[in-house]
Motif scaffolding. Sequence first.
Motif, mmCIF file in Angstrom:
data_model
loop_
_atom_site.group_PDB
_atom_site.id
_atom_site.type_symbol
_atom_site.label_atom_id
_atom_site.label_comp_id
_atom_site.label_asym_id
_atom_site.label_seq_id
_atom_site.Cartn_x
_atom_site.Cartn_y
_atom_site.Cartn_z
ATOM 1 N N VAL A 343 49.968 61.247 21.358
ATOM 2 C CA VAL A 343 49.534 59.908 21.723
ATOM 3 C C VAL A 343 49.025 59.941 23.157
ATOM 4 C CG1 VAL A 343 51.043 58.670 20.132
ATOM 5 C CG2 VAL A 343 51.878 59.285 22.404
ATOM 6 N N VAL A 344 48.111 59.022 23.462
ATOM 7 C CA VAL A 344 47.511 58.937 24.789
ATOM 8 C C VAL A 344 47.781 57.551 25.335
ATOM 9 C CG1 VAL A 344 45.409 59.140 26.158
ATOM 10 C CG2 VAL A 344 45.714 60.555 24.133
ATOM 11 N N THR A 345 48.256 57.491 26.575
ATOM 12 C CA THR A 345 48.455 56.223 27.271
ATOM 13 C C THR A 345 47.439 56.125 28.405
ATOM 14 O OG1 THR A 345 50.037 57.024 28.922
ATOM 15 C CG2 THR A 345 50.907 56.468 26.737
ATOM 16 N N GLU A 346 47.601 55.100 29.227
ATOM 17 C CA GLU A 346 46.701 54.951 30.362
ATOM 18 C C GLU A 346 46.808 56.131 31.319
ATOM 19 O OE1 GLU A 346 44.443 52.846 31.082
ATOM 20 O OE2 GLU A 346 44.762 51.090 29.827
ATOM 21 N N ARG A 347 47.988 56.758 31.392
ATOM 22 C CA ARG A 347 48.193 57.833 32.370
ATOM 23 C C ARG A 347 48.576 59.167 31.753
ATOM 24 N NH1 ARG A 347 50.880 53.438 34.354
ATOM 25 N NH2 ARG A 347 52.929 54.279 33.825
ATOM 26 N N TYR A 348 49.159 59.153 30.549
ATOM 27 C CA TYR A 348 49.745 60.379 30.027
ATOM 28 C C TYR A 348 49.202 60.736 28.649
ATOM 29 C CZ TYR A 348 53.194 59.530 33.687
ATOM 30 O OH TYR A 348 53.800 59.303 34.883
ATOM 31 N N LEU A 349 49.233 62.038 28.383
ATOM 32 C CA LEU A 349 49.096 62.592 27.035
ATOM 33 C C LEU A 349 50.475 63.148 26.669
ATOM 34 C CD1 LEU A 349 47.711 63.814 24.508
ATOM 35 C CD2 LEU A 349 47.123 65.785 25.954
ATOM 36 N N ILE A 350 51.020 62.709 25.536
ATOM 37 C CA ILE A 350 52.380 63.076 25.159
ATOM 38 C C ILE A 350 52.362 63.702 23.773
ATOM 39 C CG2 ILE A 350 54.764 62.274 25.001
ATOM 40 C CD1 ILE A 350 53.928 59.762 26.503
ATOM 41 N N LEU A 351 53.039 64.833 23.639
ATOM 42 C CA LEU A 351 53.171 65.546 22.364
ATOM 43 C C LEU A 351 54.562 65.283 21.792
ATOM 44 C CD1 LEU A 351 51.994 67.669 20.338
ATOM 45 C CD2 LEU A 351 53.089 69.417 21.768
ATOM 46 N N PHE A 352 54.622 64.939 20.491
ATOM 47 C CA PHE A 352 55.876 64.632 19.829
ATOM 48 C C PHE A 352 56.047 65.499 18.586
ATOM 49 C CE2 PHE A 352 55.193 60.702 22.185
ATOM 50 C CZ PHE A 352 56.477 60.383 22.629
ATOM 51 N N ASP A 353 57.294 65.534 18.116
ATOM 52 C CA ASP A 353 57.655 66.190 16.862
ATOM 53 C C ASP A 353 58.421 65.166 16.027
ATOM 54 O OD1 ASP A 353 58.816 67.739 14.789
ATOM 55 O OD2 ASP A 353 58.713 69.529 16.042
ATOM 56 N N VAL A 354 57.970 64.931 14.773
ATOM 57 C CA VAL A 354 58.613 63.921 13.940
ATOM 58 C C VAL A 354 60.066 64.279 13.662
ATOM 59 C CG1 VAL A 354 56.445 63.216 12.868
ATOM 60 C CG2 VAL A 354 57.790 65.066 11.847
ATOM 61 N N ARG A 355 60.436 65.532 13.812
ATOM 62 C CA ARG A 355 61.817 65.929 13.584
ATOM 63 C C ARG A 355 62.727 65.587 14.760
ATOM 64 N NH1 ARG A 355 59.992 71.994 12.214
ATOM 65 N NH2 ARG A 355 58.786 71.450 14.081
ATOM 66 N N LYS A 356 62.125 65.220 15.917
ATOM 67 C CA LYS A 356 62.893 64.841 17.096
ATOM 68 C C LYS A 356 62.369 63.510 17.614
ATOM 69 C CE LYS A 356 63.872 69.602 18.534
ATOM 70 N NZ LYS A 356 63.757 70.587 19.643
ATOM 71 N N PRO A 357 62.733 62.414 16.963
ATOM 72 C CA PRO A 357 62.211 61.103 17.390
ATOM 73 C C PRO A 357 62.628 60.763 18.815
ATOM 74 C CG PRO A 357 63.255 60.980 15.220
ATOM 75 C CD PRO A 357 63.608 62.317 15.791
ATOM 76 N N LEU A 358 61.726 60.043 19.494
ATOM 77 C CA LEU A 358 61.988 59.523 20.840
ATOM 78 C C LEU A 358 62.267 60.617 21.863
ATOM 79 C CD1 LEU A 358 64.240 56.470 19.901
ATOM 80 C CD2 LEU A 358 61.783 56.496 20.287
#
Length: 876
Positions: A343-358
Amino acid sequence: MNLSDDWRSVFPASSVFAPPSLAPPPAAGASARGPLLFSPLPPPVPLLSLPFPIPPPRAPTRRDHRLLRAFVSATSFLLIPDIDDLAETLLASPSPPHPPPPSNLLAVLRRPSSSSCSLLLFFPYGQNAEQVAFVQLDSATIAGSSPVSPVVQRDGFKHPGHRIQQLAAVATESSWPSQLKDSLVEGFLLAATLYSVNWFRVESQDSGSPVLVPAAKQGFEATVVHACWSRHLPSECIVLLESGELCWFNLDTRDGGKMRLEFGSKEDCGDWLSCDYGAQPWTVIIASSKSITLVDLSFGDRGEYRVLARVGMPGLFETDPFAGTDQYLAFCRAGFDHFHFSVVTERYLILFDVRKPLSPVLAWQHGLDSPNNVAMFRLSELRPSKEHEWASNSGFAILVGSFRNGEFSVFCYGPKEQGCPENPHLCAWDLPSRFSLTGHNCSCSNEIMKEVFSVPSQESMISPVGYYVLSDDLAVLEPSFMGFALIRLVAMGKLEMQRYRASVDSHDDTPCDESQHASRVSSSPIFPDTHGEEFSLRYSSMKLHFLSEHLKGKLGSALAKHDSNVDGQSSQIIISEAVSEYAKDNSCSSSRPVSDFLHNASVPLNIFEIACQRILNGLQSNICQITFSKYKDMLACSAEKTLCEHLDVPTSLPDNKLRPFLLAKPSSISANLTSKVLSQNALVGPVLPIPVLLAMEGEDKGIESSSQGETTETDYVSDQSREVLEAFDPIISIADTLNYDGWSASQELNAKKSYFVYEPQIENILTLDEYARKKENEDQMLHDPLHASATPCQDKVFMTFVCGKAEIPDSGTEQATSNLFDFGPVRLDFDSPGVEIQPAEEKVYKSLKKQFLTWQNNFKPYQEFCSLHKIQKSKQ
């Protein structure tokens, strides 16, 4: 500092020095990761030119509406009911639903049944991009050796004439049946407009040529936010609506359904962004501006929800203490696995894994302006390499940017080091790098000036609206080449192929082709007497040629060559009788004392601005005639009938003949004025820069400019500034350049004058620039004590401010206008002598004044400021 792997993602890459999430360079003897920077190789290969441009996506208006409401709500001196009333008055009614975030308008279908590897490229077509066209590409057409022609689909749309907002294609199994016996279904295509989704079958006939066959169409009352195909069942797709409804359709069984997403209130979920299928066929990932949620459709119409990411969740170290609440702008699920998404915000690009929410896996501070597109790749897709085979096969890349301005960046990541397959934690590989999706990578001065002066509409026409990274078997690249090829769809209607080369540094060794700038230079408005390409009217009156000559010390000779002499009979300048009378009445043969301007000070002005005021109040009559003018006179000698806005000439106060130039209120019409929207009789000025006026005055007096780079007009402004400094106190202006208590020495003099002098400081802490400047001054003092005084004086010209000291206002029914607002430290001068306050207005005025004075008395820095400068405090 040693951190556990779980804490590495807390510090976003490129936001702090040496973030722990950034993988260290490979150890000696270990396999290097190889080049991670990509630059375009000119020229691009043209594939197709469409007869119609593709309109760029419309900019949303709801965000501006929300920011304005937040600004009004942030007013700290008003009560909550007053804020609500003011917001309803200032803000228009809620804007209509804004269009969804722009999507990639280039859909690609790989033909599995074709004997040779080929692609079908789908894109919008028509005057309003209301139709769908496609071309077939193979190795011959991509190399440019074989021409291509589009096939246009005009039928099968629910709302004919509506602009295509999104295209998506998916391949089917080779055994998929067709309604026609002599054709084979190769895939499906969906085309979404603002209020409908249209489905087509991609069939191939016996001749091998593909055709589009309408399969279904569905209209909606709400705006279509996003639609996508299932990665598990090729004939199934989902559609997300702005109303919060999620619809699904199956083109094979003709079944469908819908459910309403219940994520709380509108403020909790924000605006809907996108959707995609999860790891199982019955799970869907829904993205909004506030959260990313996994929905399990196996529970029926209600579904089961699990939050994967939420704005403001703990887990990221915020480097900006004044940053407001962020929001998600773009979402993408990785195509190479079932678990990762970004996901991309105004300041950050963040990588997630559905197996580790939040729990963010990685984060970067991207530094982009409002990005709205994100795509995820394996590094081997962008940089196949046998030399760096491990890094190419185990690394990944994320491409983030905006279709509106064409600015993109590449973010690479992968395992920390080779030989640790059991370590599941990922690290950022190097810092993010700029990526030119437009293919323009020239950084020469001509290209920079081209970007600055170009009209926004011209920039939007060369912006990409779609792209696709070619695979190795279609890229037509040499085996030794390290990079990739990309198909790009440009808003002006061009389809072209661009190659990108991977390199280890950001220095592009491809020489700049100056020929591409030749036409721009010869017809640019930055040079005098040129007419050519269309440029932004914002810069139409700027003549940087004279600025260049001024820096060389040759401004006077440049003006003489350009026939800019001080002559009322010149055909280039119209001087009306009213302007001549004004110039005669306000000209001065000698300069006024500096003390007159200091005692005339009102709102804060620095030393340079006071010096400019003194210069403008002391011009000769013939120079005043071209310093000030009326709009009607300027329009009469302007070929374009368009002018830039100037300041109104201020009126002098009854007890003072000095005019507070540079403090006049500008009109609120526009930066560009025409005869239809301006007061043609308004006297405005100065209409020419002060160095130009001084150069003309020097030429009139027969003073020759220096040829050593320092001009006569520059020396004169510096001398005027030094006189203003020395008028305070010689100790203050030269010797005591910076006192570490935050203010200049000898401030006790302020108590005896109608003005006070100060130098702004923040918490008594030197900034890095101030510390470096102080260190440089100390070194100069050691090596050259005589020369060292020039730099501090130059700094104080812009860092020392003079303010008129306010007096305690009088009370009464009719009060002076200045007294009404003089409960601050600065004296305010108004044109109107007095104003009568009605009882209802007086009640509101006293309420606001009481709140403001309460804040003043409780604000410690303000109280210290008043005590330091002997300013009498206002009474409630």
